[in-house]
Design an enzyme around this catalytic site. Sequence first.
Site, PDB file in Angstrom:
ATOM      1  N   HIS A   1      -2.256   7.794   6.929  1.00 53.69           N
ATOM      2  CA  HIS A   1      -1.236   8.622   6.264  1.00 53.69           C
ATOM      3  C   HIS A   1      -1.860   9.914   5.730  1.00 53.69           C
ATOM      4  O   HIS A   1      -1.268  10.985   5.831  1.00 53.69           O
ATOM      5  CB  HIS A   1      -0.630   7.878   5.066  1.00 53.69           C
ATOM      6  CG  HIS A   1       0.521   6.975   5.420  1.00 53.69           C
ATOM      7  ND1 HIS A   1       1.654   7.413   6.065  1.00 53.69           N
ATOM      8  CD2 HIS A   1       0.728   5.654   5.190  1.00 53.69           C
ATOM      9  CE1 HIS A   1       2.508   6.403   6.221  1.00 53.69           C
ATOM     10  NE2 HIS A   1       1.965   5.315   5.694  1.00 53.69           N
TER      11      HIS A   1
ATOM     12  N   CYS B   1       5.965  -0.136   7.255  1.00 56.29           N
ATOM     13  CA  CYS B   1       5.639   0.988   6.392  1.00 56.29           C
ATOM     14  C   CYS B   1       6.851   1.312   5.531  1.00 56.29           C
ATOM     15  O   CYS B   1       7.980   1.285   6.012  1.00 56.29           O
ATOM     16  CB  CYS B   1       5.278   2.195   7.267  1.00 56.29           C
ATOM     17  SG  CYS B   1       4.840   3.667   6.344  1.00 56.29           S
ATOM     18  N   LEU B   2       6.611   1.621   4.267  1.00 53.31           N
ATOM     19  CA  LEU B   2       7.725   1.966   3.375  1.00 53.31           C
ATOM     20  C   LEU B   2       8.422   3.245   3.828  1.00 53.31           C
ATOM     21  O   LEU B   2       9.569   3.480   3.474  1.00 53.31           O
ATOM     22  CB  LEU B   2       7.236   2.100   1.930  1.00 53.31           C
ATOM     23  CG  LEU B   2       6.723   0.803   1.283  1.00 53.31           C
ATOM     24  CD1 LEU B   2       6.193   1.084  -0.118  1.00 53.31           C
ATOM     25  CD2 LEU B   2       7.804  -0.269   1.244  1.00 53.31           C
TER      26      LEU B   2
ATOM     27  N   GLY C   1       0.838  -1.194   0.000  1.00 53.30           N
ATOM     28  CA  GLY C   1       0.000   0.000   0.000  1.00 53.30           C
ATOM     29  C   GLY C   1       0.868   1.237   0.000  1.00 53.30           C
ATOM     30  O   GLY C   1       2.022   1.197   0.425  1.00 53.30           O
TER      31      GLY C   1
ATOM     32  N   GLN D   1       3.353   9.900   1.006  1.00 57.80           N
ATOM     33  CA  GLN D   1       4.642   9.206   1.138  1.00 57.80           C
ATOM     34  C   GLN D   1       5.603   9.513  -0.012  1.00 57.80           C
ATOM     35  O   GLN D   1       6.797   9.296   0.103  1.00 57.80           O
ATOM     36  CB  GLN D   1       4.430   7.687   1.238  1.00 57.80           C
ATOM     37  CG  GLN D   1       3.754   7.268   2.532  1.00 57.80           C
ATOM     38  CD  GLN D   1       3.550   5.767   2.579  1.00 57.80           C
ATOM     39  OE1 GLN D   1       2.560   5.241   2.076  1.00 57.80           O
ATOM     40  NE2 GLN D   1       4.510   5.058   3.163  1.00 57.80           N
TER      41      GLN D   1
ATOM     42  N   HIS E   1      -4.382   1.860   7.557  1.00 59.99           N
ATOM     43  CA  HIS E   1      -3.010   2.381   7.672  1.00 59.99           C
ATOM     44  C   HIS E   1      -2.796   3.523   6.662  1.00 59.99           C
ATOM     45  O   HIS E   1      -2.235   4.563   7.008  1.00 59.99           O
ATOM     46  CB  HIS E   1      -2.041   1.207   7.419  1.00 59.99           C
ATOM     47  CG  HIS E   1      -0.589   1.558   7.330  1.00 59.99           C
ATOM     48  ND1 HIS E   1       0.352   1.042   8.198  1.00 59.99           N
ATOM     49  CD2 HIS E   1       0.094   2.344   6.450  1.00 59.99           C
ATOM     50  CE1 HIS E   1       1.554   1.520   7.854  1.00 59.99           C
ATOM     51  NE2 HIS E   1       1.431   2.305   6.800  1.00 59.99           N
ATOM     52  N   GLU E   2      -3.278   3.328   5.429  1.00 61.55           N
ATOM     53  CA  GLU E   2      -3.077   4.347   4.385  1.00 61.55           C
ATOM     54  C   GLU E   2      -3.953   5.582   4.623  1.00 61.55           C
ATOM     55  O   GLU E   2      -3.514   6.712   4.371  1.00 61.55           O
ATOM     56  CB  GLU E   2      -3.362   3.783   2.989  1.00 61.55           C
ATOM     57  CG  GLU E   2      -2.557   2.541   2.586  1.00 61.55           C
ATOM     58  CD  GLU E   2      -1.057   2.673   2.787  1.00 61.55           C
ATOM     59  OE1 GLU E   2      -0.538   3.794   2.742  1.00 61.55           O
ATOM     60  OE2 GLU E   2      -0.414   1.635   3.008  1.00 61.55           O
TER      61      GLU E   2
HETATM   62 NI    NI Z   1       2.765   3.337   5.612  1.00 59.98          NI
END
Ligand code: NI
Length: 194
Positions: free
Chosen positions: A147, A101-102, A46, A51, A143-144
Amino acid sequence: MAILPILIAPDPILKTKSERIDTIDESIRQLAADMFETMYNEEGIGLAAVQVGVLKRILVTDVTWRTREEMGDIESGEQYVLINPEIIEDSGDEHVYKEGCLSLPSQFSEVTRPSEVRVRYQDLDGKSQEQTFDGLLATCIQHEIDHLNGIIFVDHISSVKRDMILRKLTKQKRAGVFDHHEHDHVHGEHCNHG
Ligand code: NI
């Protein structure tokens, strides 16, 4: 299509609330395509636009992609693009999942969230949709959406643990660990990245 650089926490942009998208045009469709390419390149499941430094309320997810053995590349699974997503109902239970998370490479923590959510969003054609998500997809979408509201998964854990993780990332950033975008994924852990 383009692979975009991913912001690493701590970063003030990651704490910023993203803005609603009023016009879904070719630039948004291009952004979604680039986000998928960036996400697959990092073996994530995701990605939210913030991000990659774009403060717009759009997220992409694919929790079912597979690595093509013979090619070594990624075969996409079921892709979702959610624009202006809103959780309109949740199951109210407490489901625990070890998230990553990236934007927080190689960091994982158990986060508690409802196991099912009903989400209202717009798709890439600007059509309004309502859908119930469960399992990993429900976790990933929550989660997204976090963000998009300037929240990262470590905001859900104890401040002691959060500070420890953010201090570690700060040190790694200073040391240039993330500068070359090299893959250092531990096999089997990629499924936790969002
Ligand atoms: Ni993340």
